[in-house]
Scaffold this motif. Structure first.
Motif, mmCIF file in Angstrom:
data_model
loop_
_atom_site.group_PDB
_atom_site.id
_atom_site.type_symbol
_atom_site.label_atom_id
_atom_site.label_comp_id
_atom_site.label_asym_id
_atom_site.label_seq_id
_atom_site.Cartn_x
_atom_site.Cartn_y
_atom_site.Cartn_z
ATOM 1 N N ILE A 235 29.207 46.953 76.076
ATOM 2 C CA ILE A 235 30.310 46.037 75.776
ATOM 3 C C ILE A 235 29.823 45.099 74.679
ATOM 4 O O ILE A 235 28.865 44.334 74.881
ATOM 5 N N SER A 236 30.461 45.145 73.530
ATOM 6 C CA SER A 236 30.027 44.342 72.395
ATOM 7 C C SER A 236 30.578 42.925 72.481
ATOM 8 O O SER A 236 31.553 42.655 73.196
ATOM 9 N N ARG A 237 29.945 42.028 71.749
ATOM 10 C CA ARG A 237 30.410 40.645 71.572
ATOM 11 C C ARG A 237 30.599 39.904 72.883
ATOM 12 O O ARG A 237 31.575 39.169 73.076
ATOM 13 N N THR A 238 29.679 40.120 73.799
ATOM 14 C CA THR A 238 29.743 39.410 75.077
ATOM 15 C C THR A 238 28.337 39.264 75.626
ATOM 16 O O THR A 238 27.390 39.867 75.111
ATOM 17 N N ASP A 239 28.180 38.446 76.652
ATOM 18 C CA ASP A 239 26.865 38.250 77.266
ATOM 19 C C ASP A 239 27.020 38.157 78.776
ATOM 20 O O ASP A 239 28.138 38.256 79.317
ATOM 21 N N LEU A 240 25.920 37.942 79.475
ATOM 22 C CA LEU A 240 25.954 37.917 80.938
ATOM 23 C C LEU A 240 26.782 36.759 81.471
ATOM 24 O O LEU A 240 27.459 36.890 82.500
ATOM 25 N N ASP A 241 26.760 35.612 80.788
ATOM 26 C CA ASP A 241 27.572 34.472 81.240
ATOM 27 C C ASP A 241 29.056 34.792 81.130
ATOM 28 O O ASP A 241 29.843 34.472 82.039
ATOM 29 N N ASP A 242 29.442 35.426 79.996
ATOM 30 C CA ASP A 242 30.851 35.820 79.841
ATOM 31 C C ASP A 242 31.262 36.788 80.945
ATOM 32 O O ASP A 242 32.356 36.681 81.517
ATOM 33 N N LEU A 243 30.377 37.744 81.234
ATOM 34 C CA LEU A 243 30.701 38.732 82.262
ATOM 35 C C LEU A 243 30.807 38.086 83.629
ATOM 36 O O LEU A 243 31.707 38.423 84.417
ATOM 37 N N ALA A 244 29.925 37.126 83.929
ATOM 38 C CA ALA A 244 29.975 36.435 85.223
ATOM 39 C C ALA A 244 31.312 35.741 85.413
ATOM 40 O O ALA A 244 31.888 35.755 86.509
ATOM 41 N N ARG A 245 31.826 35.133 84.345
ATOM 42 C CA ARG A 245 33.132 34.462 84.451
ATOM 43 C C ARG A 245 34.259 35.482 84.614
ATOM 44 O O ARG A 245 35.248 35.219 85.305
ATOM 45 N N ALA A 246 34.110 36.649 83.980
ATOM 46 C CA ALA A 246 35.173 37.659 84.044
ATOM 47 C C ALA A 246 35.218 38.370 85.380
ATOM 48 O O ALA A 246 36.266 38.865 85.786
ATOM 49 N N VAL A 247 34.088 38.437 86.074
ATOM 50 C CA VAL A 247 34.047 39.176 87.345
ATOM 51 C C VAL A 247 35.015 38.590 88.357
ATOM 52 O O VAL A 247 35.764 39.301 89.034
#
Length: 373
Positions: A235-247
């Protein structure tokens, strides 16, 4: 957006909504040409010249054309894995979802399907069978055993080092028995969703012609199972913090070590990395849903900002892409065949590139000319 491919019923001989494969006149590259990357030039642009190209190859002994129509049994061995399936012409002339007996499990890009239809139309050829898979009846396995007591129509090791055996089935009573036992089958499309959609599109352009049929290979998962592997994501242009919020409510993202994340990989747990830090994404108890559905339906839509999803058949490939920076790798579990079968049988689709059925047959073992009718 993806439009879902619809399954349609094959031949009318076994009933109006039953599955069947029709005999056809097999066309094949010679043993020396199968599995040779150079053979791809026979199917290259301009596509309208492919039929004439194959005729020239036939005159030179590089193409074999069966003398009469048959249903074929193709067995190929790759390393220690053997796959065996019936190859025939599948009727795509009735495109009603209520009648469908071939079940897609992924959506398709309609422009890609249209391009493939145009290509096959110019080539006047189905260059390879789509791959169908089911849990077949024991009676069909018994009949296949009978077929294999005869000498193969062809047997050879191709240039990709695959051992191929092909039997031509022409006996009327045997074909009738196979049709009767396969009539209630509801196979899913293991490989070839876009080609199946292209078959349908080509039929719609040429109704009442050889384009009413498309080439298909039916494999029994209880006899010679295909390997069902995972397709990993970046997944481009994202990081672990972004993913944590999206989960959000879909699960829990927990920081951990690489070894722990990989060890936790399971049908309900994904492993995630940015190339340095690792995490496990626990999805909780899933009821008749695959992990790939939760990722694409519940998590990715909640990511902020633009991002692009990449698809990778190996862990190493996914991790290599992440090493270049500014993206995440999401390592996926292999889907369960029976879960996939239940999902598609309930008329639901999985996200794009949800499954990887392997190994596929080599190109050129069996083809179908649209000029043969």
């Amino acid at each position: 957006m993806h439009a879902g491919a619809s399954g349609q019923p094959p031949t009318a001989t076994a009933g109006p909504t039953s599955f069947a494969l029709r005999p056809f006149r097999g066309l094949a590259l010679s043993a020396q040409r199968v599995g040779d990357p150079a053979s791809a030039r026979a199917f290259a642009r301009p596509y309208r010249d492919v039929a004439a190209r194959l005729e020239r190859w036939e005159a030179q002994g590089h193409v074999v054309r069966d003398r009469e129509a048959a249903l074929y049994l193709h067995e190929y061995t790759v390393g220690a894995l053997t796959v065996r399936g019936l190859v025939g012409a599948l009727d795509v002339s009735r495109a009603g979802a209520a009648e469908r007996v071939v079940l897609p499990h992924e959506g398709v890009h309609q422009d890609q399907a249209a391009d493939l239809a145009a290509r096959m139309g110019e080539m006047e050829l189905n260059p390879a069978p789509i791959l169908l898979v089911h849990r077949g009846p024991g009676a069909v396995r018994d009949l296949i055993g009978r077929i294999m007591t005869d000498s193969p129509w062809q047997e050879y090791v191709d240039r990709a080092e695959r051992h191929n055996r092909v039997w031509a089935v022409r006996d009327g009573s045997l074909l009738t028995e196979l049709a009767e036992h396969l009539a209630s089958s509801r196979p899913l499309i293991a490989d070839g969703h876009h080609r199946y959609a292209a078959y349908v599109a080509l039929h719609e352009q040429r109704p009442g012609t050889a384009a009413d049929l498309g080439l298909a290979m039916l494999v029994d998962q209880d006899d010679t199972p295909l390997h069902l592997g995972a397709i990993h994501r970046t997944i481009s242009r994202t990081d672990l913090d972004d993913l944590a919020r999206a989960v959000g409510p879909a699960g829990t993202l927990t920081a951990t070590t690489e070894a722990s994340a990989l060890a936790a990989l399971s049908p309900t747990t994904l492993a995630v990395t940015d190339g340095a830090a690792w995490a496990r994404l626990d999805l909780g108890a899933l009821t008749e849903r695959a992990a790939v559905q939760v990722l694409h339906e519940d998590v990715l839509p909640r990511l902020q900002g633009p991002h692009v999803v990449g698809y990778h058949h190996s862990v190493d490939d996914a991790l290599e892409r992440v090493a270049r920076g500014q993206q995440l790798a999401v390592l996926m579990p292999a889907p369960d065949f029976d879960l996939v079968d239940r999902i598609v049988s309930s008329h639901r689709l999985l996200p794009e590139k949800a499954t990887s059925f392997q190994p596929k047959p080599s190109l050129g073992v069996l083809m179908r000319s649209l000029l043969d009718g």
